[in-house]
Design a protein around this motif. Structure first.
Motif, mmCIF file in Angstrom:
data_model
loop_
_atom_site.group_PDB
_atom_site.id
_atom_site.type_symbol
_atom_site.label_atom_id
_atom_site.label_comp_id
_atom_site.label_asym_id
_atom_site.label_seq_id
_atom_site.Cartn_x
_atom_site.Cartn_y
_atom_site.Cartn_z
ATOM 1 N N PRO A 73 0.833 -1.369 -0.081
ATOM 2 C CA PRO A 73 -0.128 0.080 -0.079
ATOM 3 C C PRO A 73 0.901 1.191 0.043
ATOM 4 C CG PRO A 73 0.181 -1.054 2.241
ATOM 5 C CD PRO A 73 0.722 -1.826 1.135
ATOM 6 N N TYR A 74 0.101 2.483 -0.272
ATOM 7 C CA TYR A 74 0.688 3.742 -0.135
ATOM 8 C C TYR A 74 1.746 4.120 -1.365
ATOM 9 C CZ TYR A 74 -0.919 3.062 4.629
ATOM 10 O OH TYR A 74 -1.601 2.536 5.673
ATOM 11 N N GLU A 75 1.572 3.071 -2.476
ATOM 12 C CA GLU A 75 2.459 3.524 -3.476
ATOM 13 C C GLU A 75 1.846 4.975 -4.264
ATOM 14 O OE1 GLU A 75 5.089 2.452 -4.819
ATOM 15 O OE2 GLU A 75 5.496 1.220 -3.080
ATOM 16 N N PRO A 76 2.766 5.972 -4.381
ATOM 17 C CA PRO A 76 2.176 7.107 -5.032
ATOM 18 C C PRO A 76 1.965 6.967 -6.519
ATOM 19 C CG PRO A 76 4.606 7.346 -4.648
ATOM 20 C CD PRO A 76 4.123 5.917 -4.045
ATOM 21 N N LYS A 105 -15.124 13.369 -9.487
ATOM 22 C CA LYS A 105 -14.685 12.763 -10.620
ATOM 23 C C LYS A 105 -13.492 12.368 -10.660
ATOM 24 C CE LYS A 105 -15.427 13.176 -15.662
ATOM 25 N NZ LYS A 105 -15.811 14.209 -16.490
ATOM 26 N N LEU A 106 -12.962 11.171 -11.278
ATOM 27 C CA LEU A 106 -11.951 10.938 -11.508
ATOM 28 C C LEU A 106 -11.631 11.301 -12.964
ATOM 29 C CD1 LEU A 106 -9.024 9.461 -11.063
ATOM 30 C CD2 LEU A 106 -9.906 7.223 -11.549
ATOM 31 N N ILE A 107 -10.329 12.059 -13.324
ATOM 32 C CA ILE A 107 -10.200 12.212 -14.656
ATOM 33 C C ILE A 107 -8.982 11.418 -15.325
ATOM 34 C CG2 ILE A 107 -9.449 14.102 -16.222
ATOM 35 C CD1 ILE A 107 -10.636 16.097 -14.394
ATOM 36 N N LYS A 108 -7.924 11.281 -14.438
ATOM 37 C CA LYS A 108 -6.818 10.515 -14.973
ATOM 38 C C LYS A 108 -6.264 9.945 -13.629
ATOM 39 C CE LYS A 108 -2.383 11.210 -17.227
ATOM 40 N NZ LYS A 108 -1.438 12.326 -18.172
ATOM 41 N N ILE A 109 -5.581 8.646 -13.746
ATOM 42 C CA ILE A 109 -4.808 8.147 -12.732
ATOM 43 C C ILE A 109 -3.663 7.057 -13.593
ATOM 44 C CG2 ILE A 109 -6.279 6.161 -12.619
ATOM 45 C CD1 ILE A 109 -5.248 6.026 -9.684
ATOM 46 N N THR A 110 -2.367 7.338 -13.073
ATOM 47 C CA THR A 110 -1.237 6.846 -13.866
ATOM 48 C C THR A 110 -0.166 6.642 -12.871
ATOM 49 O OG1 THR A 110 0.422 6.820 -15.493
ATOM 50 C CG2 THR A 110 -0.352 9.012 -14.554
ATOM 51 N N LYS A 111 0.544 5.283 -13.017
ATOM 52 C CA LYS A 111 1.940 5.411 -12.210
ATOM 53 C C LYS A 111 2.850 6.253 -12.432
ATOM 54 C CE LYS A 111 1.189 0.185 -11.452
ATOM 55 N NZ LYS A 111 1.974 -1.120 -11.354
#
Length: 119
Positions: A73-76, A105-111
């Motif tokens: 957990p807690y990975e940014p 609203k979620l627009i974008k999520i990326t590692k």
């Protein structure tokens, strides 16, 4: 006559209050670093470096984060969300933060965290 003036003033006050209450739901796009785990849901704003507790009313942010399949957990991750800031509760897990980011609203999520935006 005096009663009518007070009645008109009351009606105007109520009407103005109703119009202003709509502004509280005004959402803004936030870009930053999100970390999620059993005891932390935090967001660090790339623009100003401020940190917020996160409440996910969209029900998508936590879901999409978990689908990234981190080993711990807690990975940014980098996110762009629509939301609004509110004062944090005085008690509970988010109480150490001044403000809470309510995600609508979620627009974008990326590692991939853009180094030019988020230092």
């Amino acid at each position: 006559m005096r009663g009518i003036k007070y009645l008109i003033l009351l009606v105007i006050t109520v009407a103005c209050s109703c119009n202003n209450s709509g502004n509280k739901d005004h959402t803004v796009v936030f870009k930053g670093i999100y970390s999620f785990g059993p005891e932390v849901k935090s967001f660090k704003d790339c623009d100003n470096g401020r940190e917020f507790w996160v409440t996910d009313s969209s029900k998508q942010l936590e879901l999409k984060y978990s689908q990234l399949n981190f080993e711990k957990p807690y990975e940014p991750v980098y996110v762009e969300v629509e939301g609004m800031k509110i004062h944090s509760d005085k008690e509970g897990l988010g109480s150490e933060y001044d403000s809470t980011l309510v995600v609508k609203k979620l627009i974008k999520i990326t590692k991939e965290i853009p180094q030019d935006m988020c230092r």
